[in-house]
Write a protein that holds these residues in place. Structure first.
Motif, mmCIF file in Angstrom:
data_model
loop_
_atom_site.group_PDB
_atom_site.id
_atom_site.type_symbol
_atom_site.label_atom_id
_atom_site.label_comp_id
_atom_site.label_asym_id
_atom_site.label_seq_id
_atom_site.Cartn_x
_atom_site.Cartn_y
_atom_site.Cartn_z
ATOM 1 N N ALA A 158 53.085 35.587 31.249
ATOM 2 C CA ALA A 158 53.457 34.165 31.385
ATOM 3 C C ALA A 158 52.350 33.239 32.139
ATOM 4 N N GLU A 159 51.593 33.923 32.846
ATOM 5 C CA GLU A 159 50.712 33.302 33.729
ATOM 6 C C GLU A 159 49.386 32.977 32.885
ATOM 7 N N ASN A 160 49.116 33.641 31.842
ATOM 8 C CA ASN A 160 47.997 33.186 30.849
ATOM 9 C C ASN A 160 48.532 32.401 29.652
ATOM 10 N N SER A 161 49.694 32.419 29.464
ATOM 11 C CA SER A 161 50.265 31.719 28.258
ATOM 12 C C SER A 161 49.718 30.297 27.984
ATOM 13 N N GLY A 162 49.341 30.038 26.722
ATOM 14 C CA GLY A 162 48.922 28.970 26.315
ATOM 15 C C GLY A 162 47.414 28.662 26.542
ATOM 16 N N LYS A 163 46.702 29.294 26.974
ATOM 17 C CA LYS A 163 45.156 29.651 27.035
ATOM 18 C C LYS A 163 44.401 29.836 25.806
ATOM 19 N N PHE A 164 43.246 29.246 25.891
ATOM 20 C CA PHE A 164 42.309 29.495 24.759
ATOM 21 C C PHE A 164 41.069 30.276 25.442
ATOM 22 N N LEU A 165 41.065 31.590 24.944
ATOM 23 C CA LEU A 165 40.076 32.261 25.691
ATOM 24 C C LEU A 165 39.216 33.259 24.459
ATOM 25 N N THR A 166 37.910 33.774 25.039
ATOM 26 C CA THR A 166 37.110 34.285 24.058
ATOM 27 C C THR A 166 37.567 35.665 23.708
ATOM 28 N N HIS A 167 37.215 36.618 23.003
ATOM 29 C CA HIS A 167 37.549 38.036 22.819
ATOM 30 C C HIS A 167 37.260 38.874 23.949
ATOM 31 N N HIS A 168 36.450 38.130 24.947
ATOM 32 C CA HIS A 168 36.339 38.955 26.111
ATOM 33 C C HIS A 168 37.228 38.706 27.457
ATOM 34 N N GLY A 169 38.085 37.612 27.165
ATOM 35 C CA GLY A 169 39.082 37.366 28.131
ATOM 36 C C GLY A 169 38.727 36.093 28.850
ATOM 37 N N ASP A 170 37.683 35.410 28.868
ATOM 38 C CA ASP A 170 37.021 34.254 29.382
ATOM 39 C C ASP A 170 36.959 32.956 28.697
ATOM 40 N N THR A 171 36.197 32.283 29.312
ATOM 41 C CA THR A 171 35.947 30.814 28.405
ATOM 42 C C THR A 171 34.567 30.362 28.211
ATOM 43 N N SER A 172 33.908 31.438 28.186
ATOM 44 C CA SER A 172 32.280 31.297 27.935
ATOM 45 C C SER A 172 31.556 32.200 27.387
ATOM 46 N N GLY A 193 60.705 32.594 27.702
ATOM 47 C CA GLY A 193 59.980 34.170 28.033
ATOM 48 C C GLY A 193 59.021 34.254 26.843
ATOM 49 N N ILE A 194 58.697 33.293 25.910
ATOM 50 C CA ILE A 194 57.925 33.469 24.942
ATOM 51 C C ILE A 194 56.582 32.860 25.407
ATOM 52 N N LYS A 195 55.291 33.538 24.945
ATOM 53 C CA LYS A 195 54.222 33.368 25.562
ATOM 54 C C LYS A 195 53.054 33.178 24.214
ATOM 55 N N THR A 196 52.147 32.360 24.387
ATOM 56 C CA THR A 196 51.285 32.224 23.373
ATOM 57 C C THR A 196 49.876 32.015 23.874
ATOM 58 N N ILE A 197 48.911 32.501 22.804
ATOM 59 C CA ILE A 197 47.609 32.382 23.332
ATOM 60 C C ILE A 197 46.702 32.142 22.012
ATOM 61 N N SER A 198 45.508 31.400 22.056
ATOM 62 C CA SER A 198 44.436 31.222 21.183
ATOM 63 C C SER A 198 43.326 32.195 21.575
ATOM 64 N N LEU A 199 42.831 32.756 20.470
ATOM 65 C CA LEU A 199 41.505 33.619 20.952
ATOM 66 C C LEU A 199 40.379 33.541 19.897
#
Length: 268
Positions: free
Chosen positions: A251-265, A189-195
């Motif tokens: 959990a669905e977004n865990s592991g993603k690298f996103l911008t501070h706006h929540g997208d990838t661009s 149940g641990i979630k990660t994110i890069s921002l």
């Protein structure tokens, strides 16, 4: 009460996280720093807000990190809800050089890459592993890494941003480390994110882009990606945007690298 730990909390984005989070008395905020000598504003804030706890440690020393984790554990009863990895550095004075400039400068190249790997990847892995058992016992179970747009392939490709090579490599490398942790720990149940925090008006950024000539070079590059960008955003805007994404992390977004706006661009 939600418990948060923020590394690199003496200034800039890290201090911004502490300021934002501690404004809510229901948050318990641990500011993890290397030294009190440069922590004047943080110490003043901690005097005013009793939900801030300053923890002094060395991020590159697992034994000292073990003691820091024990200090947090004692205050929380053995848990930590959210760990924010903000500490890092752009490395040595060669950071302004593009890759080809290291031809014949092998020692400088090894230092450029090595220092950044140590400061921005290995130390962060030490921190995660030191606090992981506390995260396991937390309610939120979240780990967030403050990355950089310079660690993104498309950003680099489109803008032609060929500088800060070691820093960019380390940020990109830590992004995959975060994804690896997310993959390994998902069943717990641990979630990660890069921002990416965006282009932020910190003292460190001012030291680089404060010079008008350098600022023009940066803007010319950034305009290839976003013609409307005119300058950096303020720390509070970046922090508020990142915290929204951390709080909404699933959990669905865990592991993603996103911008501070929540997208990838949208990097600015």
């Amino acid at each position: 009460m939600v418990s948060w730990a923020v590394t690199g909390a003496t200034r800039g984005i890290g201090l911004g996280f502490v300021q934002n989070l501690s404004a809510d008395s229901q948050n318990q905020v641990f500011a993890i720093i290397r030294s009190l000598a440069t922590a004047g504003p943080l110490k003043e804030l901690a005097t005013e807000r009793k939900n801030i706890h300053i923890v002094v440690t060395e991020l590159s020393d697992p034994e000292k990190l073990k003691l820091a984790a024990a200090e947090v554990s004692k205050a929380t009863g053995g848990s930590l809800d959210v760990l924010i990895l903000n500490a890092g550095s752009a490395g040595p004075e060669t950071s302004a050089l593009p890759p080809s400039a290291f031809h014949g400068k092998e020692e400088a190249l090894e230092k450029e890459i090595g220092e950044n790997i140590n400061n921005n990847i290995i130390s962060n892995i030490y921190v995660i592993n030191s606090f992981l058992d506390l995260i396991r016992n937390g309610t939120e179970k979240k780990i967030a890494f403050v990355s950089s747009q310079s660690g993104d392939l498309e950003f680099t490709r489109i803008t032609g941003f060929s500088f800060v090579m070691g820093y960019s490599i380390a940020k990109a490398g830590m992004n995959i480390v975060m994804t690896k942790f997310g993959a390994e720990l998902a069943h717990e149940g641990i979630k990660t994110i890069s921002l990416s925090p965006g282009w932020v008006n910190t003292d460190a950024a001012k030291a680089v882009t404060g010079d008008p000539a350098v600022r023009k070079i940066m803007l010319d590059l950034f305009h290839k990606l976003d013609p409307d960008v005119s300058g950096p955003i303020e720390v509070d805007e970046s922090v508020s945007s990142q915290l929204k994404l951390i709080k909404e992390l699933t959990a669905e977004n865990s592991g993603k690298f996103l911008t501070h706006h929540g997208d990838t661009s949208t990097w600015f």
